[in-house]
Motif scaffolding. Structure first.
Motif, mmCIF file in Angstrom:
data_model
loop_
_atom_site.group_PDB
_atom_site.id
_atom_site.type_symbol
_atom_site.label_atom_id
_atom_site.label_comp_id
_atom_site.label_asym_id
_atom_site.label_seq_id
_atom_site.Cartn_x
_atom_site.Cartn_y
_atom_site.Cartn_z
ATOM 1 N N ASP A 42 28.757 -14.821 -5.771
ATOM 2 C CA ASP A 42 27.764 -14.610 -6.529
ATOM 3 C C ASP A 42 26.552 -13.879 -5.936
ATOM 4 N N LEU A 43 26.412 -14.209 -4.689
ATOM 5 C CA LEU A 43 25.570 -13.297 -4.025
ATOM 6 C C LEU A 43 25.884 -11.833 -3.811
ATOM 7 N N SER A 44 27.057 -11.579 -3.446
ATOM 8 C CA SER A 44 27.516 -10.142 -3.340
ATOM 9 C C SER A 44 27.369 -9.514 -4.817
ATOM 10 N N VAL A 45 27.543 -9.989 -5.935
ATOM 11 C CA VAL A 45 27.451 -9.384 -7.098
ATOM 12 C C VAL A 45 26.033 -8.998 -7.763
ATOM 13 N N ILE A 46 25.051 -10.147 -7.151
ATOM 14 C CA ILE A 46 23.512 -10.079 -7.614
ATOM 15 C C ILE A 46 23.159 -9.018 -6.827
ATOM 16 N N PHE A 47 23.519 -8.822 -5.356
ATOM 17 C CA PHE A 47 23.019 -7.986 -4.382
ATOM 18 C C PHE A 47 23.417 -6.548 -4.981
ATOM 19 N N VAL A 48 24.814 -6.320 -5.313
ATOM 20 C CA VAL A 48 25.169 -4.952 -5.891
ATOM 21 C C VAL A 48 24.493 -4.630 -6.815
ATOM 22 N N GLU A 49 24.249 -5.422 -8.051
ATOM 23 C CA GLU A 49 23.462 -5.057 -9.254
ATOM 24 C C GLU A 49 22.140 -4.546 -8.694
ATOM 25 N N ASN A 50 21.259 -5.273 -7.959
ATOM 26 C CA ASN A 50 19.969 -4.839 -7.594
ATOM 27 C C ASN A 50 20.134 -3.604 -6.920
ATOM 28 N N PHE A 51 21.318 -3.443 -5.921
ATOM 29 C CA PHE A 51 21.285 -2.338 -5.030
ATOM 30 C C PHE A 51 21.181 -0.847 -5.900
ATOM 31 N N LEU A 52 21.905 -1.244 -6.907
ATOM 32 C CA LEU A 52 22.398 0.030 -7.757
ATOM 33 C C LEU A 52 21.238 0.372 -8.547
ATOM 34 N N LYS A 53 20.372 -0.975 -8.906
ATOM 35 C CA LYS A 53 19.307 -0.578 -9.576
ATOM 36 C C LYS A 53 18.148 0.293 -8.784
ATOM 37 N N ASN A 54 18.076 -0.045 -7.530
ATOM 38 C CA ASN A 54 17.289 0.812 -6.699
ATOM 39 C C ASN A 54 17.947 2.094 -6.187
ATOM 40 N N SER A 55 18.854 2.657 -7.146
ATOM 41 C CA SER A 55 19.396 3.925 -6.721
ATOM 42 C C SER A 55 20.391 4.204 -5.714
ATOM 43 N N GLY A 56 20.676 3.201 -4.974
ATOM 44 C CA GLY A 56 21.715 3.133 -3.878
ATOM 45 C C GLY A 56 23.150 3.537 -4.308
ATOM 46 N N THR A 57 23.820 4.176 -3.381
ATOM 47 C CA THR A 57 25.212 4.438 -3.586
ATOM 48 C C THR A 57 26.147 3.255 -2.937
ATOM 49 N N PHE A 58 27.126 2.749 -3.634
ATOM 50 C CA PHE A 58 27.638 1.411 -2.933
ATOM 51 C C PHE A 58 29.071 1.683 -3.068
ATOM 52 N N PHE A 59 29.712 1.358 -1.806
ATOM 53 C CA PHE A 59 31.315 1.421 -1.934
ATOM 54 C C PHE A 59 31.741 0.039 -1.068
ATOM 55 N N TYR A 60 32.666 -0.618 -2.104
ATOM 56 C CA TYR A 60 33.329 -1.813 -1.845
ATOM 57 C C TYR A 60 34.608 -1.597 -0.955
ATOM 58 N N CYS A 61 34.671 -2.167 0.230
ATOM 59 C CA CYS A 61 35.825 -1.935 1.014
ATOM 60 C C CYS A 61 36.471 -3.208 1.366
ATOM 61 N N GLU A 62 37.632 -3.279 0.998
ATOM 62 C CA GLU A 62 38.740 -4.641 1.150
ATOM 63 C C GLU A 62 38.580 -4.799 2.686
ATOM 64 N N THR A 63 38.781 -3.823 3.465
ATOM 65 C CA THR A 63 39.093 -4.145 4.894
ATOM 66 C C THR A 63 38.496 -2.917 5.719
ATOM 67 N N GLU A 64 38.426 -3.221 6.877
ATOM 68 C CA GLU A 64 37.804 -2.043 7.819
ATOM 69 C C GLU A 64 38.691 -0.808 7.679
ATOM 70 N N GLU A 65 39.957 -0.905 7.588
ATOM 71 C CA GLU A 65 40.770 0.283 7.493
ATOM 72 C C GLU A 65 40.382 1.001 5.923
#
Length: 216
Positions: A42-65
């Motif tokens: 839940d924290l991750s979803v809320i964070f991403v929603e707020n981060f995108l509202k701040n005009s940030g560019t977001f990439f979700y990475c399943e692994t380090e690779e």
């Protein structure tokens, strides 16, 4: 195409989170009351929603690779020929992944096109990134280049600012960093004729690569 892929991932995670009972968040934040400690999904979803509202560019990475693959693609699509990285661990990781970077301070002012740094924590309530002068990136890498890229892990998510500051106290004890700052999206101002200008006092673009390091 790459931006669409990122949005698709975020929306999928949001839909999954909404399918479960979620904590109630008031429409207007009450900074005198503690944020309900939801689970990390839940924290991750809320964070991403707020981060995108701040005009940030977001990439979700399943692994380090996956992070290396997405960084490489983003770097080439955006034509970021001069990526400055000063943290030793990041330099070693990028070198092993075959991703070019610049570690020189001599050419920084002339060529500082983009930077990559780590961070201290991710603040869910505000969608902000907590940074400090403790890492090798110091202050300049998060302020001077037009594109500031940050690599973080899902385990660094905390509910509120006070939780991030508590993390710093535990981590550094009596040797707190000389600079601690919250980065909430790209630098912006609307002082001149109320016209929004990006990158007025810092980076024009804030990019976060979030690696999912949590057990599933």
């Amino acid at each position: 195409m790459y931006e669409a892929k990122t949005k698709e991932i975020v929306l999928r995670r949001v839909r999954e989170a909404l399918a479960k009972p979620a904590p109630f968040l008031p429409p207007t934040p009450d900074f005198t009351s503690p944020l309900h400690h939801a689970n990390t999904d839940d924290l991750s979803v809320i964070f991403v929603e707020n981060f995108l509202k701040n005009s940030g560019t977001f990439f979700y990475c399943e692994t380090e690779e996956d992070f290396f693959d997405q960084l490489y693609t983003f770097k080439h699509e955006q034509k970021l020929d001069h990526l400055f990285v000063w943290e030793t661990n990041l330099q070693k990781a990028l070198y092993q992944a075959g991703i070019e970077y610049n570690d020189s301070e001599q050419d920084f002012i002339a060529k500082a096109q983009a930077s990559l740094t780590t961070c201290e924590a991710l603040i869910t309530r505000t969608g902000s990134i907590l940074v400090s002068s403790a890492n090798a990136g110091g202050r300049r890498l998060s302020v001077y280049p037009e594109v500031h890229m940050v690599i973080a892990k899902a385990s660094q998510l905390v509910p509120d600012i006070k939780d991030g500051l508590q993390h710093l106290r535990i981590k550094y004890k009596e040797n707190l960093p000389s600079m601690v700052s919250l980065v909430s999206g790209p630098s912006r101002t609307a002082d001149i004729e109320k016209t929004l200008v990006m990158g007025a006092h810092g980076p024009k673009q804030l990019v976060l690569f979030l690696i999912d390091d949590l057990p599933h």
